[in-house]
Design a protein around this motif. Structure first.
Motif, mmCIF file in Angstrom:
data_model
loop_
_atom_site.group_PDB
_atom_site.id
_atom_site.type_symbol
_atom_site.label_atom_id
_atom_site.label_comp_id
_atom_site.label_asym_id
_atom_site.label_seq_id
_atom_site.Cartn_x
_atom_site.Cartn_y
_atom_site.Cartn_z
ATOM 1 N N SER A 199 30.372 44.617 26.504
ATOM 2 C CA SER A 199 31.440 44.985 27.435
ATOM 3 C C SER A 199 30.862 45.792 28.593
ATOM 4 C CB SER A 199 32.515 45.813 26.731
ATOM 5 O OG SER A 199 33.381 46.416 27.689
ATOM 6 N N ARG A 200 31.200 45.383 29.808
ATOM 7 C CA ARG A 200 30.813 46.134 31.006
ATOM 8 C C ARG A 200 31.968 46.981 31.534
ATOM 9 N NH1 ARG A 200 26.576 44.943 34.099
ATOM 10 N NH2 ARG A 200 27.836 44.879 36.007
ATOM 11 N N GLY A 201 33.060 46.987 30.794
ATOM 12 C CA GLY A 201 34.147 47.904 31.104
ATOM 13 C C GLY A 201 35.252 47.351 31.984
ATOM 14 N N VAL A 202 36.235 48.213 32.239
ATOM 15 C CA VAL A 202 37.380 47.895 33.088
ATOM 16 C C VAL A 202 37.008 48.217 34.535
ATOM 17 C CG1 VAL A 202 39.780 48.457 33.627
ATOM 18 C CG2 VAL A 202 39.015 48.376 31.238
ATOM 19 N N LYS A 203 37.342 47.309 35.441
ATOM 20 C CA LYS A 203 36.994 47.496 36.848
ATOM 21 C C LYS A 203 38.173 47.117 37.733
ATOM 22 C CE LYS A 203 32.081 46.767 36.023
ATOM 23 N NZ LYS A 203 30.814 46.176 36.511
ATOM 24 N N GLN A 204 38.034 47.452 39.012
ATOM 25 C CA GLN A 204 39.080 47.138 39.983
ATOM 26 C C GLN A 204 38.508 46.329 41.137
ATOM 27 O OE1 GLN A 204 40.390 51.418 40.440
ATOM 28 N NE2 GLN A 204 42.394 50.476 40.335
ATOM 29 N N ALA A 205 39.294 45.397 41.642
ATOM 30 C CA ALA A 205 38.915 44.615 42.814
ATOM 31 C C ALA A 205 40.152 43.886 43.324
ATOM 32 C CB ALA A 205 37.795 43.623 42.480
ATOM 33 N N GLY A 206 40.057 43.346 44.518
ATOM 34 C CA GLY A 206 41.194 42.660 45.134
ATOM 35 C C GLY A 206 41.161 41.162 44.921
ATOM 36 N N PHE A 207 41.807 40.703 43.869
ATOM 37 C CA PHE A 207 41.863 39.278 43.570
ATOM 38 C C PHE A 207 43.206 38.695 43.991
ATOM 39 C CE2 PHE A 207 38.800 40.877 40.443
ATOM 40 C CZ PHE A 207 37.747 39.994 40.642
ATOM 41 N N ILE A 208 43.172 37.612 44.734
ATOM 42 C CA ILE A 208 44.408 36.992 45.198
ATOM 43 C C ILE A 208 45.293 36.563 44.037
ATOM 44 C CG2 ILE A 208 45.349 34.952 46.362
ATOM 45 C CD1 ILE A 208 43.148 35.130 48.374
ATOM 46 N N VAL A 209 44.686 36.060 42.965
ATOM 47 C CA VAL A 209 45.479 35.503 41.870
ATOM 48 C C VAL A 209 46.379 36.545 41.208
ATOM 49 C CG1 VAL A 209 43.776 35.863 40.019
ATOM 50 C CG2 VAL A 209 45.347 33.911 39.911
ATOM 51 N N ILE A 210 46.009 37.836 41.273
ATOM 52 C CA ILE A 210 46.887 38.868 40.711
ATOM 53 C C ILE A 210 47.528 39.730 41.798
ATOM 54 C CG2 ILE A 210 45.794 38.954 38.452
ATOM 55 C CD1 ILE A 210 44.173 41.337 39.340
ATOM 56 N N TRP A 211 47.379 39.324 43.041
ATOM 57 C CA TRP A 211 47.906 40.074 44.179
ATOM 58 C C TRP A 211 49.425 40.140 44.159
ATOM 59 C CZ3 TRP A 211 47.923 37.560 49.679
ATOM 60 C CH2 TRP A 211 48.470 38.442 50.612
ATOM 61 N N GLU A 212 50.072 39.000 43.922
ATOM 62 C CA GLU A 212 51.523 38.939 44.055
ATOM 63 C C GLU A 212 52.271 38.856 42.722
ATOM 64 O OE1 GLU A 212 52.281 36.997 48.401
ATOM 65 O OE2 GLU A 212 51.798 35.581 46.810
ATOM 66 N N THR A 213 51.580 39.090 41.635
ATOM 67 C CA THR A 213 52.272 39.071 40.349
ATOM 68 C C THR A 213 53.150 40.301 40.195
ATOM 69 O OG1 THR A 213 50.344 40.095 39.303
ATOM 70 C CG2 THR A 213 50.513 37.694 39.178
ATOM 71 N N THR A 214 54.280 40.135 39.542
ATOM 72 C CA THR A 214 55.234 41.240 39.389
ATOM 73 C C THR A 214 55.334 41.665 37.926
ATOM 74 O OG1 THR A 214 57.028 39.617 39.243
ATOM 75 C CG2 THR A 214 56.585 40.581 41.408
ATOM 76 N N MET A 215 54.171 41.791 37.301
ATOM 77 C CA MET A 215 54.082 42.236 35.906
ATOM 78 C C MET A 215 52.653 42.732 35.675
ATOM 79 S SD MET A 215 53.212 38.887 36.216
ATOM 80 C CE MET A 215 54.852 38.225 36.358
ATOM 81 N N PRO A 216 52.384 43.414 34.563
ATOM 82 C CA PRO A 216 51.001 43.795 34.272
ATOM 83 C C PRO A 216 50.099 42.564 34.318
ATOM 84 C CG PRO A 216 52.484 44.917 32.785
ATOM 85 C CD PRO A 216 53.320 43.922 33.538
ATOM 86 N N SER A 217 48.982 42.664 35.018
ATOM 87 C CA SER A 217 48.116 41.507 35.233
ATOM 88 C C SER A 217 46.651 41.908 35.182
ATOM 89 C CB SER A 217 48.406 40.878 36.603
ATOM 90 O OG SER A 217 49.762 40.528 36.735
ATOM 91 N N VAL A 218 45.850 41.058 34.552
ATOM 92 C CA VAL A 218 44.409 41.307 34.498
ATOM 93 C C VAL A 218 43.656 40.002 34.749
ATOM 94 C CG1 VAL A 218 44.673 43.193 32.834
ATOM 95 C CG2 VAL A 218 44.162 40.872 32.011
ATOM 96 N N LEU A 219 42.420 40.145 35.166
ATOM 97 C CA LEU A 219 41.509 39.010 35.301
ATOM 98 C C LEU A 219 40.297 39.313 34.435
ATOM 99 C CD1 LEU A 219 40.564 37.017 38.467
ATOM 100 C CD2 LEU A 219 38.753 37.867 36.963
#
Length: 260
Positions: A199-219
Motif C-alpha cells: 500500500s502506498r496510502g491514500v492520496k488526493q488529485a483532480g480526477f474528472i471521473v470523480i469530479w461531478e459525483t454526488t456521493m463518497p467517491s474514490v479512484l
C-alpha cells in the motif's frame, strides 16, 4: 455597535455551518449503503496503460468485486458503468452514479510510471489538491481519456487537459463528501496491506471521473504495470482476486460503520 453585531453574525454563521455539516453527515449515514456504482476504468477504444492490460484487469477486478458484494449483501444494488469492453465517456460514468442516487462510487484502475520501474503498490485517491508532481502527472494521464470523446470541451465545461492551469483549478474542487471518501479510501489501503499487496496510502488529485459525483467517491490504482512484481500480480487470476477481496473488505467495513 456595528463591530459587535458583525462578530455576532460571524459566530452565528460559523456555528450554523458546523451544525449543517454535522446534520448533513448524519443524514447521509442514516440512509445507509443501498446502492454502489463500480467503475472499471478505460475500455473499448481507450486501452489505458500497458497496451490494453489496464482496461482488461480493471474490468475483471470490478466484476469480481461486484460478485462479492452481491453474494454477501443481496439487498445492496450493484451497478456498473461498464461490464464489458466498451468505451464510456468520463462524464457519463459520473452521471450513472448520480442518476442512480448511489451511496458510493468506486473507480478501479492500474498505474504506470515511465520514469521508474521500482515503484509498486496500490494508491487510493480522493478528489483534492495534487500534493506532488507524481499525483499531478497521474491525474493528467487519466484525464486525457476525454480526448477520445467528441465535443469534450462542451461536456467538461471548457476543461482542457493540455492546460496545467486546468488541472490546478480542477484539483481545488472539494467534494461535499470528502470525509466519507477519505474514510473509505483508508479502509481500502489498510485491506490491501492485509492481503499482502503493498500500500502506498491514500492520496488526493483532480480526477474528472470523480469530479461531478454526488456521493463518497474514490479512484483505486491497483498496482504499477511498469513494475514486474505488480504486473505479475495483476496478470494472475489469484492476484486480481486478492485485490478485489481487499476492496470488498473495505466495502464491508465501511457499510457496517455507517449503518451501526
Amino acid at each position: 455597535m456595528k463591530l459587535i453585531n458583525l462578530k455576532i453574525a460571524l459566530v452565528w454563521v460559523f456555528t450554523a455551518a458546523i451544525f449543517l455539516g454535522f446534520t448533513s453527515r448524519n443524514n447521509f449515514y442514516a440512509r445507509g449503503l443501498k446502492t454502489v456504482v463500480l467503475d472499471a476504468g478505460h475500455g473499448g477504444k481507450d486501452p489505458g496503460t500497458g497496451n490494453g492490460k489496464e482496461k482488461k484487469y480493471a474490468l475483471d477486478i470490478t466484476l469480481k468485486l461486484g460478485e462479492k458484494i452481491e453474494e454477501n449483501f443481496p439487498n445492496v444494488r450493484v451497478l456498473y458503468t461498464r461490464d464489458k469492453d466498451v468505451f464510456v465517456p468520463l462524464h457519463e460514468r459520473a452521471a450513472i452514479a448520480n442518476k442512480s442516487k448511489a451511496d458510493l462510487f468506486i473507480s478501479i484502475h492500474c498505474n504506470a510510471n515511465p520514469h521508474s520501474k521500482s515503484l509498486r503498490g496500490t494508491e487510493t485517491y480522493v478528489m483534492g489538491l495534487h500534493k506532488t508532481q507524481e499525483n499531478l502527472d497521474l491525474a493528467k494521464n487519466e484525464n486525457n481519456v476525454i480526448l477520445y470523446e467528441e465535443n469534450y470541451k462542451k461536456s467538461y465545461k471548457g476543461y482542457n487537459p493540455a492546460s496545467p492551469l486546468a488541472h490546478i483549478m480542477l484539483a481545488n474542487y472539494q467534494n461535499a463528501f470528502m470525509n466519507q471518501s477519505l474514510e473509505f479510501a483508508a479502509k481500502v489501503e489498510k485491506n490491501m496491506s492485509k492481503v499482502g499487496h503493498k500500500s502506498r496510502g491514500v492520496k488526493q488529485a483532480g480526477f474528472i471521473v470523480i469530479w461531478e459525483t454526488t456521493m463518497p467517491s474514490v479512484l483505486v490504482e491497483t498496482g504499477y504495470l511498469t513494475n514486474s512484481e505488480d504486473s505479475n500480480l495483476l496478470a494472475s487470476t489469484s492476484g486480481r482476486e486478492k485485490v478485489a477481496l481487499a476492496i470488498f473488505r473495505a466495502f464491508e467495513e465501511y457499510k457496517n460503520q455507517i449503518e451501526k
